[in-house]
Design an enzyme around this catalytic site. Structure first.
Site, PDB file in Angstrom:
ATOM      1  CB  SER A  34      -0.964 -23.405 -30.396  1.00 14.03           C
ATOM      2  OG  SER A  34      -1.609 -22.532 -29.760  1.00 14.03           O
TER       3      SER A  34
ATOM      4  CG  ASP B 253      -9.096 -23.101 -30.317  1.00 10.13           C
ATOM      5  OD1 ASP B 253      -8.672 -21.880 -29.942  1.00 10.13           O
ATOM      6  OD2 ASP B 253      -8.087 -23.821 -30.432  1.00 10.13           O
TER       7      ASP B 253
ATOM      8  CG  HIS C  93      -6.002 -24.138 -27.767  1.00  9.28           C
ATOM      9  ND1 HIS C  93      -5.668 -23.832 -29.065  1.00  9.28           N
ATOM     10  CD2 HIS C  93      -4.606 -24.350 -27.362  1.00  9.28           C
ATOM     11  CE1 HIS C  93      -4.619 -23.473 -29.487  1.00  9.28           C
ATOM     12  NE2 HIS C  93      -3.870 -23.860 -28.197  1.00  9.28           N
TER      13      HIS C  93
END
Length: 323
Positions: free
Chosen positions: A161, A260, A290
């Site tokens: 991320s 995502d 995600h």
């Protein structure tokens, strides 16, 4: 908007409580509470874990790091592979505690020494503080490979991320500053593009864990205000999707999730790496959102974890002894 989530994941979605990113203090408190209840991976063999401080950027504080050293892993005469790891959290949350179990798994199953970096967070410390902390930790690791038991020819940077975004930027910095040579870069669901213009970023405004409104908040904090979107001169090290030249970067492992907002920027970056002559392994997981990789009791999450483990082994030419 409805999403065709993997059936196993679909049952979990109603139980997910998104962190309150509109109140960073509350989000950090909620994350800390959640971290305290996370299951901890049980290594098949002992992994030594220690916390220390390393020199930070010039004029900045020391950087806390957590070092994971597997015992009994198969090493060459020059040591084990090494991974400098950068946690996620939208540049505003996260800590080594949150990714502790994941890094125990990597140290154990990949057979690598992992250096987890507790970089400074926005909004208190906007760009480039977190990035420079991360780069300083890489430089320190490269300078202490003998002490750490790391093979200097098998050193990588990686993250998930926002950590994937930082890892991307650290790889660019290492190339452009003539810094440590990297064997690979691991980019999990990387956060790369502040412009928020990709189809996935425009479409996914209410997806679990991460969505466009959250991305807007986090980018604003990281870049120090709400005026950055109009700025074409933003540093490519802040938003690596803006980098024009991707040649000369280390081989990459990149994965993204179907539902995502970060999907397309990761996919585009992987494609551009290939076009620049960078060896790249890319995975897109259907039906996922995600953070799906963390739901380890589902088949798709187990597949994701296996792919990451084997991708790191291949990229680092590592053998863990666990098959």
């Amino acid at each position: 908007m409805s999403y065709a989530f993997d059936p196993e994941l679909a049952h979990v979605v109603p139980m997910i409580n998104d962190l309150p990113f509109t109140d960073i203090a509350a989000a950090r408190a909620a994350e800390k509470e959640m971290t305290a209840h996370l299951p901890v991976y049980e290594p098949a063999r002992p992994v030594d874990v220690r916390d220390t401080l390393v020199p930070g950027p010039e004029g900045a504080p020391q950087v806390p790091v957590r070092i994971y050293t597997p015992t009994g892993a198969e090493a060459t005469d020059t040591g084990l592979p090494g991974l400098v790891y950068l946690h996620g959290g939208g540049y505003v949350l996260g800590s080594p505690d949150f990714c502790h179990s994941d890094l125990l798994r990597i140290a154990d199953q990949v057979g690598a020494v992992v250096v987890s970096v507790d970089y400074r967070l926005a909004p208190e410390h906007p760009f480039p503080a977190g990035l420079e902390d991360s780069y300083a930790a890489l430089v320190w690791t490269a300078g202490h490979t003998a002490e750490l038991g790391i093979d200097p020819a098998r050193l990588a940077v990686g993250g998930d991320s926002a950590g994937g975004g930082l890892a991307t930027a650290v790889a660019l910095l290492a190339r452009d500053r003539g810094g440590p040579a990297l064997r690979m870069q691991y980019l999990g669901i990387p956060m790369l593009d502040d412009r928020l213009e990709t189809p996935s970023m425009r479409a996914f405004t209410e997806t679990p864990v991460w969505n466009r409104p959250i991305a807007e908040i986090c980018w604003n904090h990281y870049l120090g205000g709400e005026d950055h979107y109009a700025g074409p001169d933003l540093s490519v090290y802040a938003a690596p999707a803006r980098a024009a030249d991707l040649s000369g970067l280390p081989p990459a492992f990149v994965y993204v999730c179907e539902f995502d907002p970060l999907r397309d920027e990761g996919m585009i970056y992987a494609q551009r790496l290939v076009q620049a002559g960078v060896t790249t392994e890319f995975h897109l997981y259907p039906g996922t959102f995600h953070g799906s990789v963390g739901l380890t009791d589902t088949a798709i999450s187990q597949t994701m974890l296996s792919d990451v483990t084997h991708g790191l082994r291949r990229g680092l030419r590592a053998r863990s002894g666990i098959e």
